[in-house]
Design an enzyme around this catalytic site. Structure first.
Site, PDB file in Angstrom:
ATOM      1  N   ASP A  51       0.933  -1.114  -0.101  1.00  9.85           N
ATOM      2  CA  ASP A  51       0.026  -0.069   0.071  1.00  9.85           C
ATOM      3  C   ASP A  51       0.802   1.132  -0.077  1.00  9.85           C
ATOM      4  O   ASP A  51       1.574   1.583   0.868  1.00  9.85           O
ATOM      5  CB  ASP A  51      -1.063   0.057   1.276  1.00  9.85           C
ATOM      6  CG  ASP A  51      -1.590   1.160   1.337  1.00  9.85           C
ATOM      7  OD1 ASP A  51      -1.607   2.031   0.716  1.00  9.85           O
ATOM      8  OD2 ASP A  51      -2.338   1.127   2.708  1.00  9.85           O
ATOM      9  N   LYS A  91       2.920  11.058  -3.332  1.00 15.99           N
ATOM     10  CA  LYS A  91       1.893  10.371  -4.218  1.00 15.99           C
ATOM     11  C   LYS A  91       0.971  11.512  -4.895  1.00 15.99           C
ATOM     12  O   LYS A  91       0.534  11.131  -6.019  1.00 15.99           O
ATOM     13  CB  LYS A  91       0.969   9.600  -3.399  1.00 15.99           C
ATOM     14  CG  LYS A  91       0.119   8.693  -3.962  1.00 15.99           C
ATOM     15  CD  LYS A  91      -0.777   7.851  -2.775  1.00 15.99           C
ATOM     16  CE  LYS A  91      -1.778   6.987  -3.533  1.00 15.99           C
ATOM     17  NZ  LYS A  91      -2.315   5.968  -2.636  1.00 15.99           N
ATOM     18  N   GLU A  97      -7.213   0.370  -4.432  1.00 15.72           N
ATOM     19  CA  GLU A  97      -7.221   0.529  -2.997  1.00 15.72           C
ATOM     20  C   GLU A  97      -8.802  -0.028  -2.474  1.00 15.72           C
ATOM     21  O   GLU A  97      -8.615  -1.123  -1.685  1.00 15.72           O
ATOM     22  CB  GLU A  97      -7.116   1.917  -2.354  1.00 15.72           C
ATOM     23  CG  GLU A  97      -5.594   2.082  -2.414  1.00 15.72           C
ATOM     24  CD  GLU A  97      -5.110   3.639  -2.374  1.00 15.72           C
ATOM     25  OE1 GLU A  97      -6.046   4.449  -2.206  1.00 15.72           O
ATOM     26  OE2 GLU A  97      -4.145   3.953  -2.822  1.00 15.72           O
ATOM     27  N   ASP A 117     -12.912   5.803   2.862  1.00 16.56           N
ATOM     28  CA  ASP A 117     -11.485   5.696   3.235  1.00 16.56           C
ATOM     29  C   ASP A 117     -11.172   7.200   3.381  1.00 16.56           C
ATOM     30  O   ASP A 117     -10.985   7.938   2.688  1.00 16.56           O
ATOM     31  CB  ASP A 117     -10.629   5.250   2.006  1.00 16.56           C
ATOM     32  CG  ASP A 117      -9.187   5.234   2.133  1.00 16.56           C
ATOM     33  OD1 ASP A 117      -8.843   5.776   2.976  1.00 16.56           O
ATOM     34  OD2 ASP A 117      -8.509   4.756   1.235  1.00 16.56           O
TER      35      ASP A 117
END
Ligand code: AMP
Length: 620
Positions: free
Chosen positions: A24, A87, A187, A211
């Protein structure tokens, strides 16, 4: 001949089976997991500390690159040389991130606004791919230390909305870190796998994956059907998360303790201490009802009920996104079967309650919300290793993909929301006699004219054997693989000449841009349709004019002077109409020309056939 692998580190014959790890790669934290005795486990740090590796990279004076907890400590003492949130920059150009420059404490290079961003550290330039590869190397090292063996295969997760360029960038980062990335997985899909959803046949359900991390919020609606995962919709906010809760707490203290905001912000160390205290307060409410601490002479207090008042607007914002996601998936809330909680911020009780109220369901929160995505990635890796059958992954494309056709029109080949992996083909032909090359330009977007969409790339199919216009059969295939990476292939079927490209768009689309493109396509639908109608009418008219010209030339002897003159004048009339903007006039004039020439064409054909029967050449 059989091959034997030797584990150099261990100096013994390696296990026959490669271990594929799950990673992850997060905005704030990253982690690595693997399957042990049929169960996924996340790998802890050397001293048995937590499983999370902060996604922070520090470039030390001696040239050493440090990743993780130690690097995080440098965020305050050496911010210029400490990189976080990389990211957010994956697959992005400077144009894409320009408005968020103030968010990044480090230097983003802005010389070339069109190409991919670079980050300057001391006198070196790094791409987000290189920076991410440092994090991936750290994770690789961590698991190699733990298992005492070399690892070189991985599955890496990305947000469901990541576009082609962002997925490619993630894959490239893996390669740079010495990892063969076997699959890029969404994800939310990984989170569902961690809860064992979709792993058995007949397990058909619709799932919401909520999330809420430190700095980002994503909601995805997935449908699982017979081991196939399909992303029905995604929504979220790239700048909403636990950090906003921390800031709300600090703002509250600034008010309640009469603190001077400017002097607090001017003091980096104190500012950071406040941030850490706010975070500690937030976390304490998972167990306690009251928080108090004396910091720098200030008596900081917070009750759970005040805390919840601070959290409420943030929770409500996320619920709004959930509402939109359910709507986009064309579902009713009652059709959602399960809700899965991901990300550290879902530990806050009020968030859980709000989500549970909205979906009218108990939420799934048994697994550690920080680990759940990595655990799922490890399960996916296990599936790829062939240890679990019957599991397939399927996603959808967020925007339509197509090519430019005559007049700048977008010809959609893979419509928005199509399932991937997929392969779609369509036949085209040439528009000019003897045309040898065909330029194929690939676009992404919902508008009718390519100029309003985003160009992904182009290539030229060369060496088409010369033939009259309309005769070559050119098949264009769009092949979208399971990672969402596009390959376009063109082949002239008669000659078998072929060409293909893998689309590596120069930089990606942010989800805001993606939403903007969709909204624009709806707002401009009517105008676009009119323009499309006009352009199509013009294209058709031009083709008819070409045929009429050819017809007159080839049948000069068969036609009377009057017939030729009338045909010519109708053709002139059509040419004038084509030069104007009146689609109906073009169509009307086109019909007139067609109606007049059609009996002539029949007669000419009869004469030519009769001639041919007598052994003469057609058309003479
Ligand atoms: P992630 O990006 O998923 O690692 O999430 C990190 C976020 O979760 C940070 O904002 C943390 O402050 C937050 N977090 C971690 N533990 C808790 C907790 N017990 N209660 C509330 N928020 C938490």
């Amino acid at each position: 001949m059989a091959k034997i692998s030797i584990d150099i580190k261990e100096g013994k014959i390696a296990d026959e089976k490669d271990l594929i790890i799950g990673i992850d790669l997060g905005t704030t934290n990253s982690l690595v997991a693997f399957m042990k005795d049929g169960e996924p486990i996340a790998v802890k740090g050397k001293n048995g500390k937590g499983t999370l590796v902060p996604s922070v990279i520090h470039f030390a004076k001696n040239g050493k690159v440090i990743v993780g907890d130690q690097a995080k400590e440098k965020l305050i003492s050496d911010p210029q040389n400490t990189i976080y949130s990389v990211k957010r920059l994956m697959g992005k150009s400077y144009n894409d991130v320009e408005n968020h420059q103030q968010y990044f404490g480090y230097k983003i290079i802005d010389e070339d606004t069109e190409s991919l961003v670079k980050i300057r550290v001391k006198d070196r330039f790094y791409t987000p791919i290189e920076l991410s590869s440092f994090i991936l190397k750290e994770l690789k090292q961590r698991i190699e230390n733990e298992l005492n063996r070399a690892i070189n295969k991985a599955v890496i997760t990305v947000p469901a909305y990541f576009n082609d360029a962002q997925r490619q960038a993630t894959r490239d980062a893996g390669k740079l870190a010495g990892l063969d990335v076997l699959r890029i997985v969404n994800e939310p899909t990984a989170a569902s796998l961690a809860y064992g959803l979709g792993l058995s046949k007949g397990d058909n359900q619709t799932i919401a994956v909520y999330d809420l991390g430190g700095g980002t919020f994503d909601i995805s609606i997935l449908r699982i059907q017979d081991g196939i995962f399909e992303v029905l919709s995604t929504n979220g906010d790239t700048f909403l998360g636990g950090d906003d809760i921390d800031r709300a707490i600090i703002d509250h203290w600034i008010g309640s303790c009469n603190i001077d905001r400017d002097s607090l912000h001017a003091n980096d160390n104190l500012n950071q201490e406040f941030r850490l205290t706010a975070e500690a307060a937030k976390k304490s409410f998972s167990k306690n009802d009251h928080f108090s601490k004396i910091l720098n002479g200030y008596h900081l207090e917070l009750s759970k009920s005040t805390f919840e008042k601070l959290v409420e607007p943030i929770a409500d914002k996320t619920i709004e996104c959930c509402r939109k996601a359910v709507k986009d998936a064309e579902l009713d809330i009652s059709e959602i079967d399960k809700v899965i909680m991901v990300g550290g911020s879902t530990r806050t009780g009020l968030i859980k309650e709000k989500v549970s109220q909205f979906f009218k369901l108990e939420v799934n929160d048994d697994l550690d919300p920080d680990e759940v995505v990595a655990l799922g990635a490890a399960i996916q890796a296990d599936v790829l290793a062939g240890n679990q059958k019957n599991v397939l992954l399927l996603d959808v494309t967020p925007l339509s993909l197509g090519i430019e056709t005559v007049g700048g029109l977008m010809d959609t080949i893979v419509p928005r929301n199509s399932k991937i992996p997929s392969k779609v083909g369509r036949q085209y032909t040439t528009s000019i006699d003897g045309q040898k090359n065909l330029r194929i330009s690939v676009f992404q977007g919902e508008r009718d004219l390519v100029e309003h969409n985003r160009k992904l790339g182009e290539f030229i199919l060369k060496g088409i054997p010369p033939m009259p216009a309309g005769l070559p059969k050119i098949e264009i295939h769009f092949i979208l693989n399971a990672d969402g990476i596009l390959k376009v292939k063109a082949q002239e079927l008669r000659s078998k000449v072929e060409q293909e490209i893998e689309i590596r768009s120069q930089y990606g689309l942010s989800e805001e841009e993606m939403a903007k493109m969709l909204i624009e396509s709806i707002q401009n639908a009517e105008e676009d349709m009119n323009i499309r109608g006009l352009l199509e009418a013009r294209n058709e008219a031009n083709n008819i004019l070409l045929s009429a010209e050819k017809f007159l030339k080839q049948n000069d002897k068969i036609l009377t002077l009057e017939e030729k003159n009338i045909t010519l004048s109708l053709a002139e009339k059509l040419k004038t109409a084509v030069a104007g903007d009146d689609k109906d006039l073009i169509n009307k004039t086109m019909d007139e020309l067609n109606e007049y020439t059609s009996p002539l064409a029949h007669r000419a054909m009869d004469v030519n056939i009769a001639k041919a029967m007598k052994g003469k050449k057609v058309g003479e």
